[in-house]
Design an enzyme around this catalytic site. Structure first.
Site, short mmCIF file in Angstrom:
data_model
loop_
_atom_site.label_atom_id
_atom_site.label_comp_id
_atom_site.label_asym_id
_atom_site.label_seq_id
_atom_site.Cartn_x
_atom_site.Cartn_y
_atom_site.Cartn_z
N ARG A 176 53.40 63.97 42.95
CA ARG A 176 54.81 64.05 43.45
C ARG A 176 55.03 65.26 44.32
NH1 ARG A 176 57.47 59.72 40.15
NH2 ARG A 176 56.16 58.84 38.93
N HIS A 222 43.13 66.60 40.26
CA HIS A 222 42.37 65.26 40.01
C HIS A 222 40.81 65.63 40.25
CE1 HIS A 222 46.05 63.10 41.66
NE2 HIS A 222 45.90 62.59 40.14
N HIS A 261 44.90 65.53 44.37
CA HIS A 261 44.98 66.96 44.54
C HIS A 261 43.80 67.70 43.48
CE1 HIS A 261 46.98 66.79 40.45
NE2 HIS A 261 47.59 65.82 40.96
N GLU A 298 45.76 66.87 31.28
CA GLU A 298 46.74 67.44 30.08
C GLU A 298 48.14 67.63 30.44
OE1 GLU A 298 44.90 70.75 28.24
OE2 GLU A 298 43.68 69.44 27.01
#
Ligand code: PAF
Length: 280
Positions: free
Chosen positions: A187, A37, A34, A148
Protein backbone atom coordinates in the site's frame (compact mmCIF):
# COMPACT_ATOMS: atom_id res chain seq x y z
CA UNK A 1 10.12 -20.48 -13.24
CA UNK A 2 6.73 -22.04 -13.95
CA UNK A 3 3.54 -19.97 -13.92
CA UNK A 4 0.42 -21.99 -13.07
CA UNK A 5 -3.12 -20.68 -13.27
CA UNK A 6 -5.01 -23.73 -12.04
CA UNK A 7 -5.14 -25.53 -8.69
CA UNK A 8 -4.73 -28.84 -10.54
CA UNK A 9 -1.33 -27.79 -12.00
CA UNK A 10 -0.14 -26.62 -8.60
CA UNK A 11 -1.35 -29.78 -6.85
CA UNK A 12 0.43 -31.96 -9.42
CA UNK A 13 3.67 -30.04 -8.86
CA UNK A 14 3.50 -30.58 -5.08
CA UNK A 15 2.51 -34.24 -5.42
CA UNK A 16 5.56 -34.84 -7.63
CA UNK A 17 7.83 -33.01 -5.17
CA UNK A 18 6.44 -35.08 -2.27
CA UNK A 19 6.97 -38.32 -4.21
CA UNK A 20 10.66 -37.37 -4.47
CA UNK A 21 10.67 -36.46 -0.73
CA UNK A 22 11.46 -32.86 -1.62
CA UNK A 23 10.10 -29.96 0.44
CA UNK A 24 7.89 -27.15 -0.81
CA UNK A 25 7.91 -23.69 0.79
CA UNK A 26 4.94 -21.43 0.10
CA UNK A 27 4.66 -17.62 0.15
CA UNK A 28 1.05 -16.44 -0.34
CA UNK A 29 0.81 -12.80 -1.47
CA UNK A 30 -1.51 -10.31 -3.12
CA UNK A 31 1.32 -9.09 -5.36
CA UNK A 32 2.86 -5.59 -5.64
CA UNK A 33 5.88 -7.35 -4.23
CA UNK A 34 8.37 -5.34 -2.18
CA UNK A 35 11.53 -6.27 -0.36
CA UNK A 36 9.53 -7.56 2.63
CA UNK A 37 7.92 -10.17 0.36
CA UNK A 38 11.25 -10.92 -1.26
CA UNK A 39 12.78 -11.65 2.17
CA UNK A 40 10.10 -14.33 2.62
CA UNK A 41 10.90 -15.77 -0.81
CA UNK A 42 14.64 -15.79 -0.02
CA UNK A 43 14.00 -17.56 3.30
CA UNK A 44 11.84 -20.18 1.60
CA UNK A 45 14.39 -20.70 -1.21
CA UNK A 46 17.17 -21.17 1.37
CA UNK A 47 15.14 -23.65 3.46
CA UNK A 48 13.29 -25.77 0.85
CA UNK A 49 13.85 -27.70 -2.34
CA UNK A 50 11.12 -25.68 -4.07
CA UNK A 51 9.40 -22.35 -3.47
CA UNK A 52 5.89 -21.48 -4.61
CA UNK A 53 4.60 -17.90 -4.50
CA UNK A 54 0.91 -17.15 -5.06
CA UNK A 55 -0.30 -13.78 -6.31
CA UNK A 56 -4.02 -13.30 -5.87
CA UNK A 57 -5.86 -10.15 -4.82
CA UNK A 58 -8.54 -11.89 -2.82
CA UNK A 59 -11.92 -10.11 -3.16
CA UNK A 60 -13.51 -11.78 -0.12
CA UNK A 61 -11.09 -10.16 2.34
CA UNK A 62 -11.87 -6.58 1.27
CA UNK A 63 -14.72 -5.10 3.29
CA UNK A 64 -14.38 -1.89 1.27
CA UNK A 65 -14.98 -2.10 -2.50
CA UNK A 66 -12.89 1.02 -3.23
CA UNK A 67 -9.94 -0.45 -1.32
CA UNK A 68 -10.16 -3.60 -3.48
CA UNK A 69 -10.37 -1.62 -6.74
CA UNK A 70 -7.40 0.57 -5.77
CA UNK A 71 -5.15 -2.29 -4.63
CA UNK A 72 -1.86 -1.97 -6.58
CA UNK A 73 -1.20 -4.56 -9.32
CA UNK A 74 2.33 -4.87 -10.74
CA UNK A 75 2.39 -8.40 -12.19
CA UNK A 76 5.22 -7.91 -14.72
CA UNK A 77 7.60 -6.45 -12.11
CA UNK A 78 6.51 -9.12 -9.60
CA UNK A 79 7.37 -11.94 -12.01
CA UNK A 80 10.81 -10.42 -12.74
CA UNK A 81 11.59 -10.15 -9.01
CA UNK A 82 10.49 -13.73 -8.36
CA UNK A 83 12.57 -15.01 -11.25
CA UNK A 84 15.65 -13.15 -9.91
CA UNK A 85 15.20 -14.74 -6.47
CA UNK A 86 14.90 -18.21 -8.03
CA UNK A 87 11.30 -18.83 -7.05
CA UNK A 88 10.25 -22.09 -8.75
CA UNK A 89 6.52 -21.64 -9.22
CA UNK A 90 4.16 -18.68 -9.34
CA UNK A 91 0.49 -19.46 -8.82
CA UNK A 92 -1.66 -16.83 -10.55
CA UNK A 93 -5.26 -18.02 -10.32
CA UNK A 94 -8.35 -16.16 -11.54
CA UNK A 95 -11.19 -15.29 -9.15
CA UNK A 96 -13.24 -18.03 -10.83
CA UNK A 97 -10.50 -20.60 -10.21
CA UNK A 98 -10.47 -19.85 -6.46
CA UNK A 99 -14.21 -19.21 -6.14
CA UNK A 100 -16.02 -21.34 -8.75
CA UNK A 101 -19.16 -21.07 -6.56
CA UNK A 102 -20.15 -18.40 -4.04
CA UNK A 103 -18.70 -19.38 -0.67
CA UNK A 104 -20.37 -18.21 2.53
CA UNK A 105 -18.45 -20.41 4.95
CA UNK A 106 -17.99 -18.81 8.36
CA UNK A 107 -14.78 -19.91 10.05
CA UNK A 108 -13.98 -20.31 13.71
CA UNK A 109 -11.14 -17.84 14.19
CA UNK A 110 -10.85 -18.40 17.92
CA UNK A 111 -11.99 -14.88 18.83
CA UNK A 112 -8.57 -13.43 17.94
CA UNK A 113 -10.25 -11.86 14.92
CA UNK A 114 -12.45 -9.68 17.13
CA UNK A 115 -10.23 -6.83 18.45
CA UNK A 116 -8.29 -4.22 16.45
CA UNK A 117 -8.69 -5.04 12.72
CA UNK A 118 -11.85 -6.98 13.57
CA UNK A 119 -13.52 -3.82 14.85
CA UNK A 120 -12.68 -1.73 11.77
CA UNK A 121 -12.70 -4.36 9.00
CA UNK A 122 -15.68 -6.64 9.68
CA UNK A 123 -15.49 -9.84 7.60
CA UNK A 124 -11.89 -9.21 6.55
CA UNK A 125 -10.39 -12.09 8.52
CA UNK A 126 -13.10 -14.54 7.49
CA UNK A 127 -12.28 -13.83 3.83
CA UNK A 128 -8.56 -14.01 4.55
CA UNK A 129 -8.96 -17.38 6.32
CA UNK A 130 -11.10 -18.65 3.44
CA UNK A 131 -8.48 -17.92 0.78
CA UNK A 132 -5.53 -19.03 2.91
CA UNK A 133 -7.18 -22.42 3.56
CA UNK A 134 -8.01 -22.78 -0.16
CA UNK A 135 -4.43 -21.86 -1.11
CA UNK A 136 -2.96 -24.24 1.49
CA UNK A 137 -5.13 -27.06 0.11
CA UNK A 138 -3.99 -26.35 -3.46
CA UNK A 139 -0.29 -25.86 -2.66
CA UNK A 140 0.03 -28.79 -0.25
CA UNK A 141 3.30 -27.22 0.93
CA UNK A 142 5.42 -28.20 3.93
CA UNK A 143 5.90 -24.70 5.26
CA UNK A 144 4.36 -21.26 4.64
CA UNK A 145 5.99 -17.88 5.31
CA UNK A 146 4.14 -14.73 6.43
CA UNK A 147 5.30 -11.27 7.47
CA UNK A 148 4.95 -10.18 11.09
CA UNK A 149 3.72 -6.76 9.93
CA UNK A 150 0.29 -8.37 9.61
CA UNK A 151 0.47 -9.39 13.23
CA UNK A 152 -3.18 -10.28 13.81
CA UNK A 153 -3.37 -12.08 10.45
CA UNK A 154 -0.37 -14.23 11.41
CA UNK A 155 -1.94 -15.13 14.79
CA UNK A 156 -5.18 -16.15 13.03
CA UNK A 157 -3.34 -18.22 10.40
CA UNK A 158 -1.50 -20.10 13.17
CA UNK A 159 -4.86 -20.69 14.87
CA UNK A 160 -6.73 -21.95 11.77
CA UNK A 161 -4.00 -24.34 10.66
CA UNK A 162 -4.37 -26.10 14.03
CA UNK A 163 -8.15 -25.73 14.22
CA UNK A 164 -8.69 -27.11 10.70
CA UNK A 165 -5.85 -29.68 10.90
CA UNK A 166 -3.79 -28.35 8.01
CA UNK A 167 -0.45 -30.16 7.95
CA UNK A 168 1.72 -27.13 7.30
CA UNK A 169 4.31 -25.29 9.40
CA UNK A 170 3.72 -21.54 9.73
CA UNK A 171 6.80 -19.31 9.92
CA UNK A 172 6.52 -15.64 10.85
CA UNK A 173 9.24 -13.34 9.47
CA UNK A 174 10.38 -9.94 10.76
CA UNK A 175 8.94 -6.77 9.29
CA UNK A 176 11.26 -5.03 6.85
CA UNK A 177 11.44 -1.24 7.09
CA UNK A 178 12.62 1.56 4.83
CA UNK A 179 15.63 3.43 6.23
CA UNK A 180 13.40 6.04 7.87
CA UNK A 181 11.40 3.36 9.71
CA UNK A 182 8.27 3.04 7.54
CA UNK A 183 7.19 -0.61 7.45
CA UNK A 184 7.30 -1.99 3.91
CA UNK A 185 3.83 -2.54 2.49
CA UNK A 186 2.31 -2.86 -0.97
CA UNK A 187 0.00 0.00 0.00
CA UNK A 188 2.99 2.37 0.34
CA UNK A 189 2.89 2.57 -3.47
CA UNK A 190 -0.36 4.52 -3.12
CA UNK A 191 1.11 7.23 -0.83
CA UNK A 192 2.01 10.67 -2.17
CA UNK A 193 5.06 12.45 -0.71
CA UNK A 194 3.09 14.25 2.03
CA UNK A 195 1.19 11.16 3.05
CA UNK A 196 4.40 9.15 3.19
CA UNK A 197 5.95 11.80 5.45
CA UNK A 198 2.91 11.71 7.75
CA UNK A 199 3.02 7.92 7.80
CA UNK A 200 6.41 8.04 9.55
CA UNK A 201 4.55 8.99 12.76
CA UNK A 202 3.32 5.37 12.90
CA UNK A 203 6.72 3.72 13.36
CA UNK A 204 7.98 6.67 15.43
CA UNK A 205 5.09 6.14 17.86
CA UNK A 206 5.78 2.41 18.05
CA UNK A 207 9.51 2.90 18.69
CA UNK A 208 8.71 5.63 21.26
CA UNK A 209 6.31 3.25 22.99
CA UNK A 210 9.01 0.60 23.27
CA UNK A 211 11.22 3.08 25.17
CA UNK A 212 8.44 3.64 27.72
CA UNK A 213 7.76 0.02 28.70
CA UNK A 214 7.82 -0.38 32.51
CA UNK A 215 8.67 3.34 32.90
CA UNK A 216 5.09 4.60 32.86
CA UNK A 217 1.64 2.96 33.16
CA UNK A 218 0.11 1.23 30.12
CA UNK A 219 -2.75 3.73 30.23
CA UNK A 220 -0.39 6.74 30.16
CA UNK A 221 1.71 5.24 27.38
CA UNK A 222 -1.40 4.64 25.26
CA UNK A 223 -2.53 8.22 25.84
CA UNK A 224 0.97 9.48 24.92
CA UNK A 225 0.99 7.42 21.71
CA UNK A 226 -2.44 8.59 20.54
CA UNK A 227 -1.51 12.17 21.30
CA UNK A 228 1.85 11.86 19.52
CA UNK A 229 0.16 10.63 16.34
CA UNK A 230 -2.47 13.36 16.36
CA UNK A 231 0.05 16.14 17.11
CA UNK A 232 2.84 15.17 14.71
CA UNK A 233 0.92 14.09 11.63
CA UNK A 234 -2.25 14.39 9.57
CA UNK A 235 -2.97 10.73 10.07
CA UNK A 236 -6.44 9.54 10.98
CA UNK A 237 -5.85 7.04 13.77
CA UNK A 238 -8.15 4.01 13.89
CA UNK A 239 -6.59 2.27 16.85
CA UNK A 240 -3.48 2.10 18.97
CA UNK A 241 -3.46 -0.96 21.24
CA UNK A 242 -1.03 -2.64 23.59
CA UNK A 243 -1.87 -6.33 23.59
CA UNK A 244 -0.94 -9.78 24.81
CA UNK A 245 0.91 -11.19 21.78
CA UNK A 246 -0.81 -14.58 22.04
CA UNK A 247 -4.45 -13.70 22.81
CA UNK A 248 -4.37 -10.20 21.28
CA UNK A 249 -6.35 -8.93 24.26
CA UNK A 250 -5.48 -5.46 25.53
CA UNK A 251 -3.32 -5.47 28.64
CA UNK A 252 -3.77 -3.14 31.59
CA UNK A 253 -0.38 -3.67 33.22
CA UNK A 254 3.07 -4.52 31.85
CA UNK A 255 3.04 -7.68 34.01
CA UNK A 256 -0.21 -8.94 32.41
CA UNK A 257 1.59 -10.94 29.71
CA UNK A 258 4.99 -12.38 28.97
CA UNK A 259 4.91 -11.22 25.35
CA UNK A 260 3.43 -7.87 24.46
CA UNK A 261 2.98 -6.02 21.14
CA UNK A 262 1.89 -2.49 20.33
CA UNK A 263 -0.31 -2.30 17.22
CA UNK A 264 -1.51 0.65 15.13
CA UNK A 265 -3.85 1.26 12.22
CA UNK A 266 -4.16 4.71 10.67
CA UNK A 267 -5.16 6.36 7.43
CA UNK A 268 -2.71 8.53 5.50
CA UNK A 269 -5.20 10.19 3.15
CA UNK A 270 -7.18 7.30 1.72
CA UNK A 271 -4.47 4.73 2.36
CA UNK A 272 -4.91 2.48 5.37
CA UNK A 273 -1.64 1.44 7.01
CA UNK A 274 -0.95 -0.98 9.86
CA UNK A 275 2.20 -1.67 11.84
CA UNK A 276 3.27 -3.19 15.14
CA UNK A 277 6.34 -3.80 17.30
CA UNK A 278 7.14 -6.35 19.93
CA UNK A 279 7.49 -4.48 23.25
CA UNK A 280 8.63 -7.48 25.28
O1 PAF B 1 -1.13 -10.81 3.55
C1 PAF B 1 -1.61 -10.92 2.41
O2 PAF B 1 -1.04 -10.53 1.40
C2 PAF B 1 -2.97 -11.60 2.26
O3 PAF B 1 -3.81 -11.29 3.33
C3 PAF B 1 -2.87 -13.13 2.07
C4 PAF B 1 -2.31 -13.82 3.28
C5 PAF B 1 -2.01 -13.44 0.85
C6 PAF B 1 -4.27 -13.71 1.81
O4 PAF B 1 -4.89 -13.13 0.71
Amino acid sequence: MEVYKTKAELALFSTNAKKKKETVGFVPTMGALHDGHMSLIRKSVSENNYTVCSIFVNPTQFNNKKDFERYPITIDEDLKKLETEKCDVVFLPSVNEMYPDPDNTQYDLGGIDKPMEGVFRPGHFNGMAMIVLKLFAAANADVAYFGEKDFQQLAIIKYITKRYNVPIKIVGCSTLRDEDGLAMSSRNLLLNADQRKNALAISQTLFGTKQKVNKDSVENVKAWAKNFISQTSNLKLEYFEIVNSETLESILDWSDAENINACVAAYAGEVRLIDNVKLK
